[in-house]
Design a protein around this motif. Sequence first.
Motif, PDB file in Angstrom:
ATOM      1  N   TYR A 130       0.842  -1.206   0.000  1.00 59.23           N
ATOM      2  CA  TYR A 130       0.000   0.000   0.000  1.00 59.23           C
ATOM      3  C   TYR A 130       0.876   1.254   0.000  1.00 59.23           C
ATOM      4  CZ  TYR A 130      -2.744   3.682   2.223  1.00 59.23           C
ATOM      5  OH  TYR A 130      -3.320   4.872   2.535  1.00 59.23           O
ATOM      6  N   HIS A 131       1.857   1.305   0.892  1.00 63.96           N
ATOM      7  CA  HIS A 131       2.729   2.487   0.977  1.00 63.96           C
ATOM      8  C   HIS A 131       3.603   2.657  -0.260  1.00 63.96           C
ATOM      9  CE1 HIS A 131       1.644   4.136   4.806  1.00 63.96           C
ATOM     10  NE2 HIS A 131       1.780   2.963   5.400  1.00 63.96           N
ATOM     11  N   VAL A 132       4.022   1.559  -0.871  1.00 64.49           N
ATOM     12  CA  VAL A 132       4.812   1.662  -2.102  1.00 64.49           C
ATOM     13  C   VAL A 132       4.002   2.402  -3.168  1.00 64.49           C
ATOM     14  CG1 VAL A 132       5.717   0.349  -4.082  1.00 64.49           C
ATOM     15  CG2 VAL A 132       6.314  -0.329  -1.757  1.00 64.49           C
ATOM     16  N   TRP A 133       2.788   1.935  -3.428  1.00 63.68           N
ATOM     17  CA  TRP A 133       2.021   2.509  -4.527  1.00 63.68           C
ATOM     18  C   TRP A 133       1.506   3.907  -4.238  1.00 63.68           C
ATOM     19  CZ3 TRP A 133       3.278   0.943  -8.890  1.00 63.68           C
ATOM     20  CH2 TRP A 133       3.689  -0.371  -9.073  1.00 63.68           C
ATOM     21  N   THR A 134       1.107   4.174  -3.007  1.00 66.46           N
ATOM     22  CA  THR A 134       0.659   5.534  -2.707  1.00 66.46           C
ATOM     23  C   THR A 134       1.835   6.509  -2.719  1.00 66.46           C
ATOM     24  OG1 THR A 134       0.731   5.090  -0.310  1.00 66.46           O
ATOM     25  CG2 THR A 134      -1.403   4.830  -1.438  1.00 66.46           C
ATOM     26  N   SER A 135       3.011   6.051  -2.327  1.00 69.13           N
ATOM     27  CA  SER A 135       4.202   6.916  -2.351  1.00 69.13           C
ATOM     28  C   SER A 135       4.675   7.158  -3.781  1.00 69.13           C
ATOM     29  CB  SER A 135       5.326   6.297  -1.521  1.00 69.13           C
ATOM     30  OG  SER A 135       4.941   6.210  -0.174  1.00 69.13           O
ATOM     31  N   VAL A 136       4.594   6.152  -4.627  1.00 77.79           N
ATOM     32  CA  VAL A 136       4.960   6.327  -6.036  1.00 77.79           C
ATOM     33  C   VAL A 136       4.029   7.351  -6.688  1.00 77.79           C
ATOM     34  CG1 VAL A 136       4.942   5.168  -8.291  1.00 77.79           C
ATOM     35  CG2 VAL A 136       6.103   4.100  -6.351  1.00 77.79           C
ATOM     36  N   ALA A 137       2.739   7.238  -6.410  1.00 81.39           N
ATOM     37  CA  ALA A 137       1.782   8.204  -6.970  1.00 81.39           C
ATOM     38  C   ALA A 137       2.112   9.621  -6.503  1.00 81.39           C
ATOM     39  CB  ALA A 137       0.357   7.826  -6.556  1.00 81.39           C
ATOM     40  N   ALA A 138       2.453   9.774  -5.239  1.00 74.33           N
ATOM     41  CA  ALA A 138       2.794  11.100  -4.710  1.00 74.33           C
ATOM     42  C   ALA A 138       4.065  11.639  -5.357  1.00 74.33           C
ATOM     43  CB  ALA A 138       2.956  11.028  -3.192  1.00 74.33           C
ATOM     44  N   ALA A 139       5.057  10.790  -5.532  1.00 72.82           N
ATOM     45  CA  ALA A 139       6.316  11.223  -6.148  1.00 72.82           C
ATOM     46  C   ALA A 139       6.101  11.671  -7.592  1.00 72.82           C
ATOM     47  CB  ALA A 139       7.353  10.097  -6.090  1.00 72.82           C
ATOM     48  N   ILE A 140       5.320  10.916  -8.333  1.00 73.57           N
ATOM     49  CA  ILE A 140       5.012  11.288  -9.724  1.00 73.57           C
ATOM     50  C   ILE A 140       4.312  12.639  -9.761  1.00 73.57           C
ATOM     51  CG2 ILE A 140       3.570  10.680 -11.714  1.00 73.57           C
ATOM     52  CD1 ILE A 140       4.242   7.707 -11.028  1.00 73.57           C
ATOM     53  N   ALA A 141       3.386  12.847  -8.830  1.00 71.92           N
ATOM     54  CA  ALA A 141       2.651  14.121  -8.793  1.00 71.92           C
ATOM     55  C   ALA A 141       3.574  15.297  -8.509  1.00 71.92           C
ATOM     56  CB  ALA A 141       1.548  14.054  -7.744  1.00 71.92           C
ATOM     57  N   VAL A 142       4.508  15.140  -7.586  1.00 72.01           N
ATOM     58  CA  VAL A 142       5.430  16.236  -7.258  1.00 72.01           C
ATOM     59  C   VAL A 142       6.287  16.591  -8.473  1.00 72.01           C
ATOM     60  CG1 VAL A 142       7.426  16.910  -5.868  1.00 72.01           C
ATOM     61  CG2 VAL A 142       5.515  15.748  -4.788  1.00 72.01           C
ATOM     62  N   ILE A 143       6.817  15.587  -9.135  1.00 75.40           N
ATOM     63  CA  ILE A 143       7.672  15.823 -10.306  1.00 75.40           C
ATOM     64  C   ILE A 143       6.874  16.473 -11.431  1.00 75.40           C
ATOM     65  CG2 ILE A 143       9.009  14.685 -12.122  1.00 75.40           C
ATOM     66  CD1 ILE A 143       9.754  12.564  -9.904  1.00 75.40           C
ATOM     67  N   ALA A 144       5.705  15.923 -11.723  1.00 68.50           N
ATOM     68  CA  ALA A 144       4.883  16.466 -12.810  1.00 68.50           C
ATOM     69  C   ALA A 144       4.424  17.891 -12.497  1.00 68.50           C
ATOM     70  CB  ALA A 144       3.674  15.566 -13.052  1.00 68.50           C
ATOM     71  N   THR A 145       4.099  18.154 -11.249  1.00 67.95           N
ATOM     72  CA  THR A 145       3.641  19.490 -10.872  1.00 67.95           C
ATOM     73  C   THR A 145       4.751  20.522 -11.037  1.00 67.95           C
ATOM     74  OG1 THR A 145       2.035  18.546  -9.347  1.00 67.95           O
ATOM     75  CG2 THR A 145       2.587  20.865  -9.039  1.00 67.95           C
ATOM     76  N   GLY A 146       5.978  20.127 -10.770  1.00 74.23           N
ATOM     77  CA  GLY A 146       7.103  21.038 -11.002  1.00 74.23           C
ATOM     78  C   GLY A 146       7.136  21.521 -12.440  1.00 74.23           C
TER      79      GLY A 146
END
Length: 179
Positions: A130-146
């Motif tokens: 659960y933490h792997v996939w929710t953390s991956v989603a968050a990381a992708i969002a931070v990078i894309a938002t930049g």
Amino acid sequence: MNYRRFMIYQGIIGMAASMIFPFYVLLLKNVGSSYSQFGWAYGLFALTAALSYSLIGKFADRVGDKILLVIYSWGMALILLIFPLAFEIWHVYILQIGMGLLGAVQKNSEKTVLARTVQKETAGREIGRYHVWTSVAAAIAVIATGYLIDFLTIGSIFYLASIVFAWSGFYIMKLEIVK
């Protein structure tokens, strides 16, 4: 409850939150004038969350996690619509108190849903995944938002995240969650 769908929901809200949390400091810089004001803003967020966990926990046992997660999603959608309009530091403080309360709702509900659904024998593995996939989603969002901020305004990111939070509210309503 469908554990996989709950994980998708959490990934969605993790992405929405990650779109704004690292970058709202830039917005605060335009409103506040010192690090102490930022400290107060974030401190109010954390203190509000801390003081509300016990009450939220009792409330969750009575009304169920699904209702609280819907309140969180739509509450965040509303706050993020207001955030770019804040032009005084006290506006930010009030919004931070609201976000602290909603953040506590989300954190508490996330944990109770997991506690109510994972198998005790495999809880470590399930929660780890659960933490792997929710953390991956968050990381992708931070990078894309930049990248998005380079092309859009900082305020537009709040509106985009608001849309994602609102959509997540509809998504969680469809899920079957054990009370």
